[in-house]
Design a protein around this motif. Structure first.
Motif, PDB file in Angstrom:
ATOM      1  N   TRP B 188      63.755  -2.543  49.280  1.00  0.00           N
ATOM      2  CA  TRP B 188      63.032  -3.136  50.395  1.00  0.00           C
ATOM      3  C   TRP B 188      64.033  -3.420  51.499  1.00  0.00           C
ATOM      4  CZ3 TRP B 188      58.303  -2.565  51.381  1.00  0.00           C
ATOM      5  CH2 TRP B 188      57.599  -3.401  52.257  1.00  0.00           C
ATOM      6  N   ASP B 231      59.744   3.570  60.377  1.00  0.00           N
ATOM      7  CA  ASP B 231      59.617   3.620  58.916  1.00  0.00           C
ATOM      8  C   ASP B 231      59.465   5.080  58.543  1.00  0.00           C
ATOM      9  OD1 ASP B 231      59.031   3.495  56.260  1.00  0.00           O
ATOM     10  OD2 ASP B 231      57.445   2.004  56.445  1.00  0.00           O
ATOM     11  N   GLY B 240      49.924  -1.150  53.378  1.00  0.00           N
ATOM     12  CA  GLY B 240      49.442  -2.321  54.099  1.00  0.00           C
ATOM     13  C   GLY B 240      49.196  -1.937  55.554  1.00  0.00           C
ATOM     14  N   PHE B 241      49.047  -2.926  56.409  1.00  0.00           N
ATOM     15  CA  PHE B 241      48.641  -2.680  57.784  1.00  0.00           C
ATOM     16  C   PHE B 241      49.834  -2.617  58.730  1.00  0.00           C
ATOM     17  CE2 PHE B 241      44.949  -4.063  55.665  1.00  0.00           C
ATOM     18  CZ  PHE B 241      43.870  -3.540  56.342  1.00  0.00           C
ATOM     19  N   GLN B 242      49.652  -1.938  59.803  1.00  0.00           N
ATOM     20  CA  GLN B 242      50.646  -1.865  60.865  1.00  0.00           C
ATOM     21  C   GLN B 242      50.722  -3.218  61.570  1.00  0.00           C
ATOM     22  OE1 GLN B 242      52.555   0.642  61.697  1.00  0.00           O
ATOM     23  NE2 GLN B 242      53.379  -0.182  63.582  1.00  0.00           N
ATOM     24  N   PRO B 244      51.685  -5.765  64.895  1.00  0.00           N
ATOM     25  CA  PRO B 244      51.134  -5.742  66.246  1.00  0.00           C
ATOM     26  C   PRO B 244      51.856  -4.721  67.104  1.00  0.00           C
ATOM     27  CG  PRO B 244      52.592  -7.607  65.981  1.00  0.00           C
ATOM     28  CD  PRO B 244      52.459  -6.980  64.631  1.00  0.00           C
ATOM     29  N   GLY B 245      51.242  -4.407  68.196  1.00  0.00           N
ATOM     30  CA  GLY B 245      51.868  -3.468  69.116  1.00  0.00           C
ATOM     31  C   GLY B 245      51.352  -2.085  68.861  1.00  0.00           C
ATOM     32  N   ARG B 246      51.239  -1.290  69.879  1.00  0.00           N
ATOM     33  CA  ARG B 246      50.731   0.054  69.665  1.00  0.00           C
ATOM     34  C   ARG B 246      51.868   1.047  69.643  1.00  0.00           C
ATOM     35  NH1 ARG B 246      48.888  -1.650  74.719  1.00  0.00           N
ATOM     36  NH2 ARG B 246      50.184  -0.761  76.350  1.00  0.00           N
ATOM     37  N   ALA B 250      57.307  -2.360  70.609  1.00  0.00           N
ATOM     38  CA  ALA B 250      56.884  -3.742  70.824  1.00  0.00           C
ATOM     39  C   ALA B 250      57.142  -4.617  69.607  1.00  0.00           C
ATOM     40  CB  ALA B 250      55.405  -3.764  71.168  1.00  0.00           C
ATOM     41  N   ALA B 252      58.667  -6.878  66.767  1.00  0.00           N
ATOM     42  CA  ALA B 252      59.792  -7.776  66.511  1.00  0.00           C
ATOM     43  C   ALA B 252      60.220  -7.671  65.061  1.00  0.00           C
ATOM     44  CB  ALA B 252      59.400  -9.209  66.839  1.00  0.00           C
ATOM     45  N   GLU B 253      59.355  -7.153  64.202  1.00  0.00           N
ATOM     46  CA  GLU B 253      59.673  -7.062  62.773  1.00  0.00           C
ATOM     47  C   GLU B 253      59.218  -5.722  62.221  1.00  0.00           C
ATOM     48  OE1 GLU B 253      59.082 -10.045  59.199  1.00  0.00           O
ATOM     49  OE2 GLU B 253      57.215  -8.994  59.562  1.00  0.00           O
ATOM     50  N   LEU B 255      59.224  -3.900  58.244  1.00  0.00           N
ATOM     51  CA  LEU B 255      59.586  -3.976  56.830  1.00  0.00           C
ATOM     52  C   LEU B 255      59.266  -2.641  56.182  1.00  0.00           C
ATOM     53  CD1 LEU B 255      57.912  -7.433  56.072  1.00  0.00           C
ATOM     54  CD2 LEU B 255      60.344  -7.021  56.444  1.00  0.00           C
ATOM     55  N   GLY B 256      60.045  -2.237  55.238  1.00  0.00           N
ATOM     56  CA  GLY B 256      59.755  -0.985  54.561  1.00  0.00           C
ATOM     57  C   GLY B 256      60.915  -0.560  53.689  1.00  0.00           C
ATOM     58  N   ARG B 257      60.811   0.654  53.186  1.00  0.00           N
ATOM     59  CA  ARG B 257      61.843   1.151  52.275  1.00  0.00           C
ATOM     60  C   ARG B 257      62.691   2.247  52.897  1.00  0.00           C
ATOM     61  NH1 ARG B 257      60.012   2.240  46.284  1.00  0.00           N
ATOM     62  NH2 ARG B 257      62.277   2.084  46.093  1.00  0.00           N
ATOM     63  N   GLU B 283      69.222 -14.012  56.598  1.00  0.00           N
ATOM     64  CA  GLU B 283      69.534 -13.524  57.944  1.00  0.00           C
ATOM     65  C   GLU B 283      70.069 -14.634  58.836  1.00  0.00           C
ATOM     66  OE1 GLU B 283      66.327 -10.949  59.518  1.00  0.00           O
ATOM     67  OE2 GLU B 283      65.887 -10.471  57.436  1.00  0.00           O
TER      68      GLU B 283
END
Lengths: 768, 768
Positions: B188, B231, B240-242, B244-246, B250, B252-253, B255-257, B283
């Motif tokens: 992760w 990603d 899971g879901f994307q 915010p931001g298109r 945009a 700020a975060e 997460l992924g592998r 962090e």
């Protein structure tokens, strides 16, 4: 204080004697079949632990939708008992730390095929052996003959397994098991056997919540005779080195992605109790949570039973058994989330994956806000202590402050944002609570969090919405739904800011509250998605429901009504009362024979184009009242309640959605509904119970009486509030919270005059 | 204090003027080719950060062995610059947070094929553009024409990239990249862009260390014009879901592998500096570490240069350039591990994956103890301040206390146990330091940790070893090696316990120290693996080297000599001095033409069956002295030094193993070697430098002089200690640490009489 006793004092002795206590009127099996997605297992009110049987955890994407809560009433086998479940969610995750008892010398290590009872460690069961009450669940596992009982406290679950005499007893803990499971969901996990015999462990998963961490601690009433920690993962190029010990029995630690523990207890002379605590912080914190709730199975069960009696006693209901069961079960389901997430010492893992300390409140998570801002949270303000609602607001604000993106939760659980659904509906939750007088939180910080969320330009097309007054569909999916939901949320910001004397904020967001008009096509009478050019997108089909379409889980039929802050403005655009009533009737009476929505999840409970199984429709039956025809609301409510709720496993027409489906029924049964949270008004429908006494958090009592209520008398002939005739079709929060009596006189024929005048109608922006 | 100036004061002005300072004598390129597995990049002494270029990170199991340090001198391209590397390890991991600059409009997102320069984001380079000094590395990336410079502090690395004028500048951060990489290694990871422009992130990996967590924070000298978080993972059923931001811009975060960040800076008018801090805590802690070391590239480089000057100034060496370069580079390599792992505030993630607070010491990790107990740790006691060695002991003991299994580190890095190699060699490290007078730690707790490790029955066959006096090969692999290494470790426990007055412990472990005899076949003269029945396992081939065999990375030739605590006892079993010398000679002179060890890693640097590239042989050349023939040791040492060390990239005959290979050279060059840590003796070999002044931690000076040293005079004719003739073949730690002068008179012919008498020989248990 035990409300059931109070209720008994208010009722005729004969009736009290034959009416079961509220806790006994609850049937947790309701919703475990059909579309409800509820779970039957044991949980305390808002408990962190939902200890419940799972019948099938296999999942390929969307094929697992039906098993979002792990258990389905029609399934023939139980796979095991896991500690976390959503009540009525559309997506899923959780199903953590699955425990299954086993007997004999050969312990199966795989669950087997749900379609083939008798395979693997799963067991057949018979519903006749099942008992489900708030805080208690029991079943006999037919294959092993083990009697399994479950109970739960706030942060603990307790299992009690009675093994057949003379049989060697084992427990299997399968950390691979999960709801919405798929290859690779478990990122990492661990098992640790501590010198004092406590088993601790953790699991990190990727699923609905990205990178969720859960820790547990488990204490057994009997000593371990032996154990094995197994790593079932295969085909890994490089796992690193094996730990010490030449047999897994010697290991104190096992790490991996596919872990199981086989715990061996030998032949037991007494039932085996397993007390399990969860934590989002770490394993030591789980151990501390384990110690924070004293006692064994019976003590925990007794405490949780008492907690349920108190919680359910918030409303004392007199009604025939079927509807009374449905309403009390609905109240039960409404008291499960937002659930506790902080540890006994106040620490919790927040949206930034860091550990935080909750000061002066209990951090709660499991926020299904797109659903629950509607009726679930307004219900909690009436049936729960002020602290519960203050916890909710403080948890939302703390989440915003720790959010990497600096916005309030959208769909959060275990402290983690999932980005599921649309809007910033934490905003109306906070505003509604504040406007109803909730204090005990930093209102300035809350308002700042609300404004920051509403002004986050990169979230869901908000930049364009702010610049142009609507979300353009060529830049952002589901733009029509987003535009109207943002406008409503904005209105609640304006309301709260106005009440706080923050005029500039109030003025700015009041202006944004009218943005729904920018996506409304007055010519055709539909809410429609617009392009950046300003043109409405074509082709347009008001019956189309597709993912990523102009609307969110719905179509123009449902979404054109989403103007809770200004239904009068909508009615004017539609051409007045008569045309509005006709359009509402057309929605309910729509001929669905040529429409097929089987491709879409969450579209269930259809009455024409009215879709009670999903939230966008939930306020629609009450809109007749805004058009001066509350008698039509009364008729539609009977149609909905009769067709969409039953006191049976398949008794919920749609996902309960963490209590929203249930909160709708509780309000509706009491005779009123919060169409526009933030307005401090409840629109009057018609009661479905003869009498209900609300024992309000402020100690006052608000009683609803439905004189002459019967199937033959479905209409409201007259209403009095504290003995004075009430001619308007709404009551205010101050009136309810002030205590008193709302008395309906039910009649066979509608009273078309009552509530028809303009002054009698509920609040709309355009009226003022 | 700046040692180089002191040294200059001691030397003739003419020599001082022409001799480069120690820091300039170091060549970090040594060992980056051949078998050394060192890295050329920038690091501070014992720094948490090793910022270095990676030329190839592809890995299929064992195929990546050659790239354990990421960089190989013969490779034509650089993939990027990552922040963590082992110096000379046989296994690998790390290579965290790879950064690569890019120019232009089309930024490649994949590294490309190492075999095909010009593909992907990797770049060709020319060694002529490369500079490597302690704490500094620079190279010109030929494809992009970017000049890359690297420096490092204790917990930070600083990059400086000079982009070609007028070119649009980017950085690519590839969190997928890793050493010993393979599909699924990244469990992760996450990226967060903070409002102040600091990029933070984390990565959890499974590799050599299971479930390792690393956090970072990165500050840029120029503002970001734009960025994208990508990603790159495919084929995931349910992410899971994307957020915010298109657009990813945009976010700020993320997460992924399989994350990457593309950072865009536009056209820069000045070089871009990137300051990066690491942490094992979280962090926020990485951000705090970033702030804890002030200044930009030049300031950090200046501080680290000064730190290296101080550290390397511990020994002032006068010798011809080739050997002086080899020895100073060896000293440099010996000062990289055990590296700092605790944060600036003292917090660190320990063996239990929990965050701990180091009180009164700096927590260090990267313990390659099977290697480093031999000479690396004994060297640190002579060349490093007492605090360094106290840190080491306290870190080991703290690790035992937090270990899920309650034992001392075996092979630990990033606070995590890897279970690599055998023995409990933290034990001789602690005992040796204590017996040499190190205090400043809780000796009782340390001894308890040592005993707990030695008594952990489920670790590596210890239960059987305790019960039967040897590890049976039918129950535990590498049983012969384990038996003799346990026996040595036991002896050091006995020595320390005796010194502490703990007689019972001393007696018990002194008895165990003779257990090597239980696995020694006196009939054949070999250490051999025994079965539970007591019989030696057959068939037996003293030249066989196989994984999981009777021995650990070796065979009977090497392992039969592993009795550092009782070489005299071994010599007696072998039939006396002459037979021992003959057997040693047979080992060095073994005809290897019919032996093939190419299937085995870590078998390199062969002189007959003497394998200098791996540790079991390291003390063997010194064993002639135990048989009264130190002149044979002198000859063998010349043979080894001449053939196994060169001041070139391929100048290390085997893995440097976190400094052990290098520490061997430092000691040997000075003329003595710690054959038996815990004995407080150094066995005298012969010096390879004309003169060396050791500036000891206690402020005293110990000088070694080799009169007449030249290739033509390879033998020791006579030795004086502080002017008095020394007739024994060892010096004591007290003599060295007391300061003074050890003067060798070198001769062309051997002095066979010197050190030949029984009383002249180094310590053995059997002698007392």
């Amino acid at each position: 204080m035990r409300y059931p006793l109070l209720l008994a004092a208010l009722l005729p002795a004969s009736l009290a004697a034959q009416t079961p206590a509220p806790i006994d009127a609850v049937d947790p099996m309701i919703g475990t079949g059909g579309e409800g997605h509820t779970f039957p297992g044991a949980t305390a009110p808002f408990g962190m632990v939902q200890l419940s049987p799972d019948t099938d955890t296999r999942c390929e994407i969307r094929a697992c939708y039906s098993h979002a809560a792990g258990y389905r009433y029609e399934d023939p086998t139980i796979q095991g008992f896991s500690h976390t479940h959503f009540s009525g969610a559309g997506h899923s995750d959780l199903g953590d730390v699955l425990v299954m008892p086993a007997v004999g010398t050969d312990v199966a290590l795989d669950p087997g095929d749900p379609k083939q009872p008798g395979t693997g460690y799963r067991s057949r069961f018979d519903h006749k052996t099942e008992t489900a009450h708030p805080g208690y669940y029991a079943v006999t596992l037919a294959d092993s003959k083990v009697r399994a009982e479950l109970t739960a406290g706030t942060r603990i679950g307790v299992h009690r397994y009675t093994f057949p005499a003379g049989q060697v007893a084992h427990l299997l803990i399968d950390l691979r098991s999960s709801l919405y499971n798929y290859p690779g969901k478990v990122l990492w996990s661990g098992l640790h056997l501590r010198p004092d015999g406590v088993l601790t462990g953790f699991r990190e998963t990727r699923g609905w919540a990205p990178g969720r961490k859960l820790y547990f601690a488990m204490r057994f009433s009997a000593p371990l005779a032996d154990h094995a920690f197994l790593d079932r993962e295969e085909k890994v190029l490089y796992k690193g080195f094996q730990g010490p010990g030449r047999g897994s029995d010697a290991l104190a630690e096992k790490l991996g992605r596919a872990l199981e523990a086989r715990l061996d207890f030998g032949v037991l002379s007494a039932p085996l109790e397993v007390k399990v605590a969860l934590s989002g912080v770490d394993e030591n914190a789980a151990v501390a949570n384990l110690a924070s709730e004293a006692g064994g199975f019976d003590a925990v069960r007794a405490r949780t039973t008492a907690a349920w009696e108190t919680a359910l006693g918030a409303v004392a209901i007199d009604a025939p058994a079927p509807i009374r069961t449905s309403v009390y079960t609905a109240l039960y389901h409404a008291l499960l989330a937002p659930s506790v997430w902080s540890d006994a010492d106040g620490r919790y893992r927040g949206p930034d994956d860091q550990v935080h300390q909750a000061k002066g409140f209990t951090f709660r998570s499991t926020f299904s806000l797109w659903d629950t801002f509607r009726a679930e949270h307004p219900l909690l303000t009436l049936v729960q202590p002020e602290q519960t609602n203050a916890d909710v607001v403080q948890s939302l604000v703390a989440s915003q402050q720790a959010s990497p993106d600096g916005i309030l939760p959208v769909w959060q659980f275990a402290g983690r944002e999932t980005w599921c659904m649309i809007g910033y509906h934490a905003v109306p939750v906070i505003a509604d609570a504040y406007l109803k007088g909730l204090r005990g939180f930093d209102a300035d910080a809350a308002l700042a969090a609300m404004v920051a969320s509403a002004d986050h330009r990169s979230y869901g097309g908000l930049g364009d919405y702010i610049d142009h007054g609507y979300v353009p569909i060529d830049k952002e999916p589901e733009a029509a739904s987003k535009t109207v939901e943002y406008a409503f949320d904005d209105w609640t910001i304006a309301r709260m800011a106005r009440a706080m004397g923050k005029t500039a904020i109030a003025d700015r967001f009041e202006k944004r509250a009218s943005n729904w008009r920018n996506s409304f096509d007055a010519k055709t009478g539909w809410l429609r998605a617009r392009l950046s050019t300003g043109a409405f997108r074509t082709p347009f089909d008001p019956t189309a429901i597709n993912y990523g379409s102009d609307y969110t889980e719905g179509n123009a039929w449902q979404y054109s009504w989403f103007v809770p802050q200004d239904e009068a403005g909508l009615i004017a655009l539609l051409g007045g009362d008569a045309k509005t009533v006709a359009k509402l009737d057309a929605m309910f009476d729509f001929d669905m024979s040529k429409v097929d929505y089987s491709h879409a999840e969450d579209i269930a409970g259809l009455i024409g184009q009215y879709i009670h199984g999903n939230e966008p429709s939930h306020h629609v039956a009450y809109l007749y009242a805004y058009a001066g025809a509350p008698w039509r609301t009364q008729a539609r409510l009977k149609q909905i309640v009769d067709s969409q709720y039953k006191p049976t496993p398949d008794g919920l027409a749609g996902n309960d959605d963490l209590g929203q489906m249930s909160a709708w029924l509780v309000f509706t049964a009491l005779g009123f509904y919060p169409v526009a949270p933030g307005s401090n008004q409840y629109v009057i429908g018609r009661p479905f119970v003869s009498r209900a006494v609300m024992n309000l958090p402020n100690g006052k009592r608000f009683t609803v009486v439905a004189e002459g209520l019967s199937d033959a008398k479905p209409y409201v002939g007259a209403v009095t509030l504290n003995g004075v005739p009430l001619t308007r079709s709404f009551v205010t929060d101050a009136e309810v919270r002030g205590g008193g009596e709302l008395r309906f006189t039910m009649t066979a024929a509608p009273n078309r005059a009552w509530g028809s005048g303009t002054a009698a109608r509920p609040y709309s922006m355009s009226m003022r």
